[in-house]
Design a protein around this motif. Structure first.
Motif, PDB file in Angstrom:
ATOM      1  N   GLU A   7       0.863  -1.152   0.064  1.00  0.00           N
ATOM      2  CA  GLU A   7      -0.100   0.049   0.029  1.00  0.00           C
ATOM      3  C   GLU A   7       0.958   1.332   0.217  1.00  0.00           C
ATOM      4  N   GLY A   8       2.020   1.066  -0.630  1.00  0.00           N
ATOM      5  CA  GLY A   8       2.767   2.435  -0.769  1.00  0.00           C
ATOM      6  C   GLY A   8       4.048   2.295   0.260  1.00  0.00           C
ATOM      7  N   THR A   9       5.221   2.182   0.118  1.00  0.00           N
ATOM      8  CA  THR A   9       6.205   1.843   0.789  1.00  0.00           C
ATOM      9  C   THR A   9       6.420   3.175   1.693  1.00  0.00           C
ATOM     10  N   THR A  10       7.186   2.988   2.831  1.00  0.00           N
ATOM     11  CA  THR A  10       7.494   3.870   3.765  1.00  0.00           C
ATOM     12  C   THR A  10       8.011   5.363   2.877  1.00  0.00           C
ATOM     13  N   GLY A  11       8.757   5.098   1.844  1.00  0.00           N
ATOM     14  CA  GLY A  11       9.252   6.316   1.071  1.00  0.00           C
ATOM     15  C   GLY A  11       8.327   6.882   0.043  1.00  0.00           C
ATOM     16  N   ILE A  12       7.252   6.127  -0.183  1.00  0.00           N
ATOM     17  CA  ILE A  12       6.272   6.815  -1.053  1.00  0.00           C
ATOM     18  C   ILE A  12       5.382   7.434  -0.080  1.00  0.00           C
ATOM     19  N   GLN A  13       4.894   7.043   1.075  1.00  0.00           N
ATOM     20  CA  GLN A  13       4.380   8.006   1.916  1.00  0.00           C
ATOM     21  C   GLN A  13       5.065   9.188   2.375  1.00  0.00           C
ATOM     22  N   ALA A  14       6.397   9.164   2.393  1.00  0.00           N
ATOM     23  CA  ALA A  14       7.153  10.342   2.956  1.00  0.00           C
ATOM     24  C   ALA A  14       7.027  11.336   1.830  1.00  0.00           C
ATOM     25  N   LEU A  15       6.931  10.991   0.426  1.00  0.00           N
ATOM     26  CA  LEU A  15       7.082  11.827  -0.612  1.00  0.00           C
ATOM     27  C   LEU A  15       5.703  12.447  -0.720  1.00  0.00           C
ATOM     28  N   ASP A  16       4.408  11.532  -0.573  1.00  0.00           N
ATOM     29  CA  ASP A  16       3.089  11.986  -0.760  1.00  0.00           C
ATOM     30  C   ASP A  16       2.961  13.065   0.347  1.00  0.00           C
ATOM     31  N   LEU A  17       3.422  12.901   1.681  1.00  0.00           N
ATOM     32  CA  LEU A  17       3.341  13.749   2.932  1.00  0.00           C
ATOM     33  C   LEU A  17       4.135  15.240   2.606  1.00  0.00           C
ATOM     34  N   LEU A  18       5.372  14.943   2.367  1.00  0.00           N
ATOM     35  CA  LEU A  18       6.296  16.416   2.137  1.00  0.00           C
ATOM     36  C   LEU A  18       5.875  16.950   0.773  1.00  0.00           C
ATOM     37  N   GLY A  19       6.117  16.111  -0.365  1.00  0.00           N
ATOM     38  CA  GLY A  19       6.199  16.819  -1.512  1.00  0.00           C
ATOM     39  C   GLY A  19       4.629  16.951  -2.019  1.00  0.00           C
ATOM     40  N   ARG A  20       3.778  16.137  -1.829  1.00  0.00           N
ATOM     41  CA  ARG A  20       2.311  16.607  -2.198  1.00  0.00           C
ATOM     42  C   ARG A  20       1.400  17.282  -1.137  1.00  0.00           C
ATOM     43  N   LYS A  21       1.200  16.680  -0.023  1.00  0.00           N
ATOM     44  CA  LYS A  21       0.483  17.279   1.028  1.00  0.00           C
ATOM     45  C   LYS A  21       0.886  18.349   1.581  1.00  0.00           C
ATOM     46  N   VAL A  22       2.049  18.585   1.958  1.00  0.00           N
ATOM     47  CA  VAL A  22       2.562  19.821   2.677  1.00  0.00           C
ATOM     48  C   VAL A  22       3.317  20.996   1.706  1.00  0.00           C
ATOM     49  N   LEU A  23       4.056  20.670   0.722  1.00  0.00           N
ATOM     50  CA  LEU A  23       4.556  21.775  -0.072  1.00  0.00           C
ATOM     51  C   LEU A  23       3.778  21.792  -1.255  1.00  0.00           C
ATOM     52  N   LEU A  24       3.428  21.164  -2.003  1.00  0.00           N
ATOM     53  CA  LEU A  24       2.579  21.273  -3.215  1.00  0.00           C
ATOM     54  C   LEU A  24       1.233  21.688  -2.755  1.00  0.00           C
ATOM     55  N   THR A  25       0.361  21.023  -2.199  1.00  0.00           N
ATOM     56  CA  THR A  25      -1.344  21.183  -2.082  1.00  0.00           C
ATOM     57  C   THR A  25      -1.595  22.331  -1.251  1.00  0.00           C
ATOM     58  N   THR A  26      -0.873  22.209   0.009  1.00  0.00           N
ATOM     59  CA  THR A  26      -1.250  23.059   1.360  1.00  0.00           C
ATOM     60  C   THR A  26      -0.275  24.192   1.491  1.00  0.00           C
TER      61      THR A  26
ATOM     62  N   PHE B 143      11.530  14.047   7.397  1.00  0.00           N
ATOM     63  CA  PHE B 143      10.254  14.783   7.745  1.00  0.00           C
ATOM     64  C   PHE B 143       9.006  13.825   8.228  1.00  0.00           C
ATOM     65  N   LEU B 144       8.815  12.631   7.447  1.00  0.00           N
ATOM     66  CA  LEU B 144       7.976  12.007   8.062  1.00  0.00           C
ATOM     67  C   LEU B 144       7.984  11.265   9.377  1.00  0.00           C
ATOM     68  N   MET B 145       9.390  10.888   9.523  1.00  0.00           N
ATOM     69  CA  MET B 145       9.551  10.288  10.974  1.00  0.00           C
ATOM     70  C   MET B 145       9.609  11.405  11.987  1.00  0.00           C
ATOM     71  N   TYR B 146       9.704  12.471  11.764  1.00  0.00           N
ATOM     72  CA  TYR B 146      10.041  13.733  12.637  1.00  0.00           C
ATOM     73  C   TYR B 146       8.179  13.851  12.619  1.00  0.00           C
ATOM     74  N   SER B 147       7.692  14.135  11.915  1.00  0.00           N
ATOM     75  CA  SER B 147       6.220  14.355  12.057  1.00  0.00           C
ATOM     76  C   SER B 147       5.360  13.162  13.096  1.00  0.00           C
ATOM     77  N   GLY B 148       5.775  11.846  12.770  1.00  0.00           N
ATOM     78  CA  GLY B 148       5.212  10.797  13.412  1.00  0.00           C
ATOM     79  C   GLY B 148       5.434  10.931  14.989  1.00  0.00           C
ATOM     80  N   TYR B 149       6.805  11.262  15.150  1.00  0.00           N
ATOM     81  CA  TYR B 149       7.454  11.367  16.684  1.00  0.00           C
ATOM     82  C   TYR B 149       6.545  12.442  17.346  1.00  0.00           C
ATOM     83  N   VAL B 150       6.428  13.781  16.628  1.00  0.00           N
ATOM     84  CA  VAL B 150       5.663  14.846  17.369  1.00  0.00           C
ATOM     85  C   VAL B 150       4.437  14.706  17.527  1.00  0.00           C
ATOM     86  N   MET B 151       3.815  13.871  16.357  1.00  0.00           N
ATOM     87  CA  MET B 151       2.179  13.909  16.391  1.00  0.00           C
ATOM     88  C   MET B 151       2.056  12.710  17.553  1.00  0.00           C
ATOM     89  N   MET B 152       2.808  11.671  17.676  1.00  0.00           N
ATOM     90  CA  MET B 152       2.584  10.705  18.730  1.00  0.00           C
ATOM     91  C   MET B 152       2.693  11.378  20.082  1.00  0.00           C
TER      92      MET B 152
END
Length: 605
Positions: A444-463, A527-536
């Motif tokens: 369902e998308g490797t960790t690297g794909i999730q990371a690119l989706d988070l930083l590249g698409r959700k954070v930088l590009l879309t919002t 960025f993904l792991m940082y986000s996860g640690y802070v969110m948790m």
């Protein structure tokens, strides 16, 4: 294999005390029947089913695996009976509309159910789990006639579903898909191609399997813009709903895997199979994301599930196994040695498992409320409401999937470590948990794909960073409310610093990416792991605040439960959250140290 015991005390704590699900359900159009008594009964019955039916066949299912003969997959002993009980209990339709035979309860209850089932037996849970995404996709994009034909038996559990994306030449890059669909001229299509890694693609649990398949029409544009989505039943369905002849879909082989061996992972051949278009031509990828988002949240649950099960196995062993004396002095002087739990390093491992399982559970339950609102937007035919909550959930999805599966794998490995050499052999079942957990960071998308989706698409590009600002704003409001409380002050102080840093890091990466596009890729994992640690960390602070309030009020018969929350939160802030600092340092480094080495200079013979 650890005998699973549903953590109902923690589940009720989150549902009733931390996130106030009774009030949440009262505000949903489909939540009126999800009163505390009903929810409590569902939790109790699901726990019984998981503990008494699913957990006992987890180890044997791994040992036996699935077999393929003459195109037919046979699941391990006990799986058919367990699935029959699953259907009889009405579990598949728990959160699906009553008009199709479901119980019409909120989606979040389905996630709680899936967490319990997945912890008890992840391989089994994949069979009905894949059906959920199939059902959600049909519900949102299929025509009324297709809904009426396929939803009732899927909701009942008499039929199951799959998602068919990956092909031999492509995995995540779906633009390379070659499966084709030719118009038959009668409203159906002839679909031809090969799909691989199809979970639950063939089995003996249901009388029919409904495949949701990505394919190309003859005149489709290249790349992802030319992908359409189709329903392809294993067995064709007559107009009256009865089953007809076998469709041209065959299982060529099943994969020999590292883990989840009782789940059939199939290679499927479509040889002119009859198919029905879902949604608009060439817009199948948009519809498939409904399926993918469902699957990614479900996979995030896997991280929590394996952390919980491994913890449930490691804790009793650490309490009973004796080795050496604690450095601070004898703890059990009448015994030959002290129990493992008296050694600080073993406590580190156990507390890490506990913090991951309970912190991850809180993250998922919170996101489940977003999912409830999103589903209500669909039910109420309110596109604006759906889009609002879909966007909010979209920020959580890659963090939940990427971070929690990585942490779940760590927790599973720590369970083996607590057992020492005994953890490496199969009789205790700890190594199976680690093997089963390994796939979670890949599919369902490797960790690297999730990371690119988070930083590249959700954070930088879309919002442009707005999603981070919104969530850190929520953290900031919590900090202001609880920073004066002596029990939560240190958590709030740390959280305030991390929330501010999260925004600064986002802005820095945004500026760096303007000059160096590779920074998005080189920084994304950190960025993904940082986000996860802070969110948790935020959700541990929230739990600690509720626990502190309950202890101050007094009168509860389980004060030790609330104290354990405060103690585990303190461990998380002292020993796990500081990991975020290393990710922060790494993500802002230039990408050139990753990109300067020439491809042919990686190795020399």
């Amino acid at each position: 294999m650890p005998a699973y015991k549903a953590p109902l005390r923690d589940t009720r704590f989150l549902l009733n005390e931390v996130f106030d699900f009774p009030a949440h359900y009262a505000g949903l159009s489909n939540g009126k029947d999800a009163d505390p008594e009903t929810v409590g009964a569902i939790l109790e019955e699901c726990a019984r089913y998981c503990e008494e039916v699913l957990s006992p066949i987890n180890l044997s299912g791994d040992q036996q695996g699935c077999t393929l003969k003459d195109g037919v997959v046979t699941t391990p002993k006990g799986f058919k009976d367990a699935y029959a009980q699953f259907v009889a209990g009405g579990w598949q339709g728990l959160s699906h509309p009553t008009e199709y035979g479901g119980q019409g309860l909120p989606m979040s209850l389905g996630l709680v159910k899936s967490e319990m089932m997945g912890t008890a037996n992840w391989s089994f849970t994949m069979y009905p789990g894949l059906s959920l995404g199939c059902m959600n996709t049909i519900m949102q994009y299929a025509s009324e006639s297709l809904k009426n034909q396929y939803m009732p038996p899927l909701t009942e559990g008499r039929w199951s579903g799959t998602m068919c994306l990956t092909e031999p030449q492509c995995g995540t890059d779906l633009g390379q898909i070659k499966t084709k669909a030719d118009d038959n001229g009668d409203g159906t299509y002839a679909l031809t191609g090969t799909k691989i890694f199809i979970s639950a693609g063939e089995h003996d649990l249901t009388e029919n399997i409904i495949h949701i398949v990505l394919a190309r029409l003859p005149d489709a544009p290249p790349g992802t813009r030319g992908i359409s989505l189709f329903i392809v039943p294993k067995v064709l369905v007559n107009d009256d709903g009865s089953l007809g002849e076998r469709n041209a879909v065959t299982c060529a082989s099943i994969e020999h895997k590292m883990g989840i061996k009782a789940s059939a992972t199939c290679v499927l051949n479509f040889d002119g199979a009859r198919a029905w278009l879902i949604g608009e031509p060439n817009k199948g990828l948009e519809a498939m994301f409904t399926f993918m988002n469902t699957a990614r949240i479900g996979t995030a649950v896997q991280g929590v599930a394996h952390a919980e099960l491994s913890f449930q196995g490691a804790l009793p062993y650490a309490l009973e196994r004796r080795s050496m004396r604690a450095l601070s002095g004898k703890k059990e002087p009448d015994k030959v040695a002290d129990a493992l739990i008296h050694h600080a390093d073993v406590r580190r491992m156990l507390l890490t498992q506990k913090a991951i399982a309970e912190g991850g559970r809180a993250m998922i339950y919170f996101a489940a409320q977003y999912a409830d609102h999103m589903v209500n937007g669909i039910m109420e035919n309110d596109p604006a409401k759906y889009a609002l909550w879909d966007d909010k959930l979209g920020f959580f999805t890659p963090i939940l999937k990427g971070f929690l599966t990585e942490m779940g794998l760590e927790a599973a490995n720590l369970g083996m470590q607590v057992f020492g050499g005994h953890g490496y052999i199969s009789e205790h079942g700890m190594e199976q948990i680690a093997r089963d957990a390994r796939i979670a960071t890949l599919y369902e998308g490797t960790t690297g794909i999730q990371a690119l989706d988070l930083l590249g698409r959700k954070v930088l590009l879309t919002t442009r960073g707005a999603c981070v600002r919104e969530f850190t704003g929520q953290i900031g409001r919590f900090v202001l409310e609880h920073v004066t409380n002596g029990k939560t002050r240190r958590f709030c102080t740390d959280l305030g610093r991390y929330a501010a840093e999260w925004n600064v890091l986002t802005l820095r990466l945004m500026m760096m990416a303007r000059k160096d596009r590779d920074v998005v890729s080189s920084a994304s994992h950190h960025f993904l792991m940082y986000s996860g640690y802070v969110m948790m960390g935020y959700f541990w602070a929230v739990q600690a605040a509720v626990a502190a309030k309950r202890l101050a009020e007094g009168g509860d018969d389980t004060p030790e439960f609330y104290q354990s929350k405060l103690d585990t939160a303190a461990f998380y802030f002292d020993h796990l959250l500081p990991r975020a600092k290393a990710h922060a340092a790494s993500m802002t480094k230039p990408s050139k140290s990753m990109t300067r080495l020439a491809p042919d200079h990686f190795a020399f013979s």
